[in-house]
Design a protein around this motif. Structure first.
Motif, mmCIF file in Angstrom:
data_model
loop_
_atom_site.group_PDB
_atom_site.id
_atom_site.type_symbol
_atom_site.label_atom_id
_atom_site.label_comp_id
_atom_site.label_asym_id
_atom_site.label_seq_id
_atom_site.Cartn_x
_atom_site.Cartn_y
_atom_site.Cartn_z
ATOM 1 N N TYR A 1 5.540 -6.127 -2.140
ATOM 2 C CA TYR A 1 4.455 -5.882 -3.091
ATOM 3 C C TYR A 1 3.628 -7.140 -3.338
ATOM 4 O O TYR A 1 2.392 -7.100 -3.325
ATOM 5 C CB TYR A 1 5.019 -5.353 -4.410
ATOM 6 C CG TYR A 1 3.948 -5.085 -5.436
ATOM 7 C CD1 TYR A 1 3.173 -3.935 -5.373
ATOM 8 C CD2 TYR A 1 3.693 -5.998 -6.461
ATOM 9 C CE1 TYR A 1 2.172 -3.691 -6.300
ATOM 10 C CE2 TYR A 1 2.698 -5.763 -7.391
ATOM 11 C CZ TYR A 1 1.940 -4.609 -7.311
ATOM 12 O OH TYR A 1 0.943 -4.385 -8.228
ATOM 13 N N TYR B 1 7.921 2.389 -5.612
ATOM 14 C CA TYR B 1 8.192 0.959 -5.731
ATOM 15 C C TYR B 1 9.659 0.608 -5.500
ATOM 16 O O TYR B 1 10.210 -0.265 -6.146
ATOM 17 C CB TYR B 1 7.716 0.435 -7.091
ATOM 18 C CG TYR B 1 6.211 0.433 -7.199
ATOM 19 C CD1 TYR B 1 5.450 -0.459 -6.461
ATOM 20 C CD2 TYR B 1 5.548 1.339 -8.019
ATOM 21 C CE1 TYR B 1 4.067 -0.458 -6.536
ATOM 22 C CE2 TYR B 1 4.162 1.350 -8.105
ATOM 23 C CZ TYR B 1 3.431 0.447 -7.364
ATOM 24 O OH TYR B 1 2.063 0.452 -7.437
ATOM 25 N N LEU C 1 8.751 -0.538 -1.395
ATOM 26 C CA LEU C 1 7.574 -1.401 -1.488
ATOM 27 C C LEU C 1 7.848 -2.710 -2.229
ATOM 28 O O LEU C 1 7.084 -3.670 -2.101
ATOM 29 C CB LEU C 1 6.456 -0.638 -2.199
ATOM 30 C CG LEU C 1 5.018 -1.145 -2.066
ATOM 31 C CD1 LEU C 1 4.577 -1.156 -0.612
ATOM 32 C CD2 LEU C 1 4.076 -0.277 -2.897
#
Length: 250
Positions: A11, A4, A7
């Motif tokens: 997201y 993350y 991303l």
């Protein structure tokens, strides 16, 4: 690259079809079912804030924790844009504490599936028990073992004008692990930024989770097929757990 990071910027685009307000409607139905009226909510693995911002909109005092600084920054930006106040902290949910008790602790959208060791799940549960008010609730979801094991191996490609994402999925069904190697290309001006991340989830059987909750000082009030009050079954994709501190720990 860690999970993350690359991303984080895209997201919310990837989860745009998820009805997060509906998730919180369901949580409030659970609260009514167990006569719980919290004023404060702590959301673990809160990501970009999708499951804590709806609580703040409804007047709860809201807190969010996540290990990804990039996801937390997205959450803070969205919160400022809405004129809301949520206290976000970059923190490992296996080792956190709160300065005051909270009435509701949540962890949604596979957050706990990312904790792939039983002893680390136990650490999360102990931290939650320590910060939860005596009559508070701990509500969380987990992807079912059967669903994680049933997803297909191999590549999946998402192509849009401004981004391409390639998922390479591998299972270790003996250990209940599901690993996804993700490569993304995101347009930035005339060029594309490339990033790579690996995500790993583990499925946990309900009896194991209930045992870990009990060991941490919780009483399990219910395990439900997601967004219902029906018992989980073999076709359940997602399980929702509801737990309260046992009387001995209040």
């Amino acid at each position: 690259m860690g999970q993350y990071r690359g991303l984080a910027d895209i997201y919310d685009y990837l989860v745009a079809g998820v009805d997060f307000e509906g998730w919180i409607d369901y949580v409030e139905d659970i609260l009514k079912r167990f006569s719980c009226k919290p004023c404060t909510v702590l959301d673990l693995a809160c990501g970009t804030g999708n499951t804590i911002i709806p609580f703040a909109r409804r007047g709860y005092k809201a807190y969010g924790l996540d290990l990804s600084a990039e996801m937390i920054e997205q959450a803070r930006t969205k919160t400022r844009q809405e004129g809301l106040h949520i206290e976000f902290t970059v923190k490992d949910i296996r080792e956190f504490a709160m300065s005051e008790p909270v009435g509701l602790v949540t962890c949604f959208h596979d957050g706990l599936n990312y904790i792939i060791r039983e002893e680390d799940i136990a650490k999360v549960f102990c931290c939650v028990c320590s910060c939860l008010a005596p009559d508070g609730l701990f509500i969380f979801d987990l992807n079912a073992v059967s669903w994680i094991g049933a997803t297909a191996d191999g590549p999946v490609v998402i192509e849009e004008p401004d981004l391409t994402i390639i998922y390479e999925t591998v299972h270790n069904r003996e250990d209940g692990l599901w690993s996804v190697a993700l490569t993304g290309f995101v347009r930035e001006g005339e060029l594309f930024r490339r990033f790579k991340e690996t995500h790993c989830e583990r499925g946990y059987a309900p009896e194991l989770i209930k045992g870990l909750l009990s060991a941490a000082g919780f009483e399990t009030l219910g395990v439900y097929d997601a967004f219902t009050f029906n018992d989980v079954h073999q076709r359940s994709r997602r399980h929702f757990y509801v737990a309260r501190k046992s009387y001995e720990c209040r």
